[in-house]
Design an enzyme around this catalytic site. Structure first.
Site, short mmCIF file in Angstrom:
data_model
loop_
_atom_site.label_atom_id
_atom_site.label_comp_id
_atom_site.label_asym_id
_atom_site.label_seq_id
_atom_site.Cartn_x
_atom_site.Cartn_y
_atom_site.Cartn_z
CE LYS A 52 -4.38 -0.97 0.51
NZ LYS A 52 -5.09 -0.30 -0.36
CB SER A 54 -0.88 -8.30 -0.94
OG SER A 54 -1.90 -9.05 -0.35
#
Length: 518
Positions: free
Chosen positions: A62, A319
């Site tokens: 992110k 992720s």
């Protein structure tokens, strides 16, 4: 240059690939490794690669999008500060960017966000960040952030529905294609609001259109999959909280349009499959991803099971690794079921001498992961048992072996009530448990040890309570209630001495007397 229509607005002219190439992510992010997963590759019969975004400074991809967005703000925008809403990982990216760029950030997180992520946001942001907790989901936090933004005139840094954010996430695709120029069948991408999927899909389809891009969502947070099926953005009434990093009620307008154009397929996976994927990643890397971080691998495995193997490698984007420690017990328990390596049965056997031994014989050499029983019926004994298996066929064979002994069998392997609650609720008082003594035993936790223990119990003393659960420790611990008449207690003590297992008499324990003793 291409035109992107967003909802009812005028088409937006963009060259997303150029923005991806120009993204300034490497001022904070690193080019993450694309690692081979040899164990999974051998098991699935096709090369599997992990894109290790869990190795970023904030343990998530992110920061790429957050920083690429914030670094483009002009002086006036920076002076007003930024507002963000996030379940955790985007918040950490914004916090790190705020500290590096000297921009004050107010970050709204749902109250359900893991404490690990809340603490990390404060640590990365330091004095440049204020954290506000509001709402039960990302969507609730976003609404609260919108109110703060309106009141302060700050810039909203969207976690997914912003072209600069999407471009930042798209740099992951550039790295994958550069790191693996050879045959590539598919890239599997975890999906919440769709920023990562939109960026990866747009990039790959522009440069290697033959490569499939497949999004993966938790079945209880499937806003993108449902929207693509409906050909319109839908709003979920509720979202699941296990994969909190992708728990989004509505996907973005930009991300929806990009995914509609470029994504080949969407997959939904359940909690057990996610837990099994977490374990797979741990076994390959010795790192523990968060649930959303394992989504892509869970989808990859589902895809291979459904479609079989093909040519070219399969890539799963790992992720994030912001896992709350208190979730590990749940993950460990559910991973075996998710991988079809544990079968859970309720088995009814006659309450008579010899039936318990027949039950053990039907188990064969299978390892027992759980065993719960409490006497409650003068005619029948109801046993809750977890058993290690290799695959679904072995599960069916076990059920057949129990039925061959004339035992009633209820397969609970896929039953949520049983796995979440009933397995912990077997027991209670029993008026049939006369002359019961309660003992804790320990035995070396090795294959067959529990069955050997059961075989050594005296056939003349009835077992009225039994509880065992494998926790992966070096010693197994069981609790056993045995009905021993008072005049046979001396004989029972000699039996315990010959049994050879460490044991503790818990018959006088106040909790046992209060909750279990008849």
């Amino acid at each position: 240059m291409s035109a992107l229509a967003v909802a009812d607005d005028e088409p937006v002219a963009i060259d997303l690939l150029a923005q991806i190439h120009a993204a300034r992510v490497y001022e904070v992010a690193r080019e993450s490794a694309l690692e081979s997963a040899p164990l999974l590759s051998a098991r699935l019969g096709q090369r599997v690669l992990f894109k290790r975004e869990d190795q970023q400074p904030v343990f998530s991809f992110k920061l790429r999008g957050a920083y690429n967005c914030m670094v483009q703000l002009d002086a006036a925008q920076r002076a007003r500060g930024v507002v963000a809403a996030s379940a955790g990982n985007h918040a950490q990216g914004v916090a790190l960017a705020a500290a590096k760029l000297g921009i004050h950030a107010t970050i709204v997180m749902p109250v359900t966000a893991p404490q690990l992520k809340v603490d990390a946001v404060r640590r990365f942001g330091g004095a440049m960040v204020d954290v506000v907790l509001a709402g039960d989901s990302y969507s609730d936090a976003q609404a609260a952030a919108a109110q703060l933004q309106a009141g302060h005139g700050a810039v909203f840094v969207h976690p997914f529905d912003d072209l600069a954010v999407i471009a930042g996430q798209g740099t992951i695709a550039l790295e994958i294609l550069r790191q693996h120029p050879g045959p590539l069948q598919a890239v599997f991408v975890p999906v919440g609001g769709g920023g990562l999927l939109a960026g990866v899909a747009a990039c790959i389809k522009a440069l290697r259109p033959e490569v499939q891009v497949i999004g993966v969502q938790a079945a209880d947070s499937d806003a993108m999959a449902s929207s693509l099926e409906a050909d319109a953005r839908i709003v979920l009434d509720e979202v699941g909280l296990f994969a909190d990093g992708t728990a989004v009620k509505q996907v973005g307008a930009l991300t929806f349009e990009l995914c509609r154009r470029h994504v080949d397929a969407m997959l939904r996976v359940d909690t057990d499959a996610i837990c099994a994927a977490i374990r797979d990643i741990y076994q390959e890397t010795r790192s523990v991803p968060e649930p959303s971080g394992a989504l892509a691998l869970a989808g990859l495995k589902q895809y291979v099971a459904t479609h079989g193997t093909g040519a070219g490698a399969l890539v799963a984007i790992v992720s994030g690794a912001n896992m709350n420690f208190d979730r590990l017990r749940f993950v460990a328990e559910r991973a075996e079921v998710g991988e079809q390596r544990e079968a859970v049965f309720a088995v009814t056997i006659p309450e008579e001498r010899g039936s318990f031994r027949r039950f053990c014989a039907a188990l064969g050499k299978h390892g027992i992961t759980e065993f719960n029983y409490r006497i409650g019926d003068a005619r029948s004994a109801h046993i809750f048992v977890g058993i290690q298996i290799a695959d679904r066929a072995e599960r069916e064979a076990l059920a057949g072996a129990f039925r061959a002994q004339q035992f009633d069998v209820l397969d609970l392997t896929d039953d949520e009530l049983a796995k979440l609650h009933l397995r912990h609720m077997i027991g209670g008082r029993s008026p049939l448990a006369r002359h019961e003594v309660l003992y804790r035993f320990e035995f070396p936790e090795r294959p067959g040890a529990l069955v050997r223990f059961l075989d050594q119990l005296h056939p003349d003393w009835n077992i009225s309570l039994f509880h065992y659960r494998s926790h992966g420790a070096d010693y197994g611990r069981i609790l056993v209630g045995i009905q021993v008449p008072p005049h046979e207690r001396a004989l029972f003590q000699r039996f315990l001495e010959t049994l050879g297992y460490p044991h503790v008499d818990e018959s006088g324990h106040p909790a046992y007397r209060l909750l279990l003793q008849g």
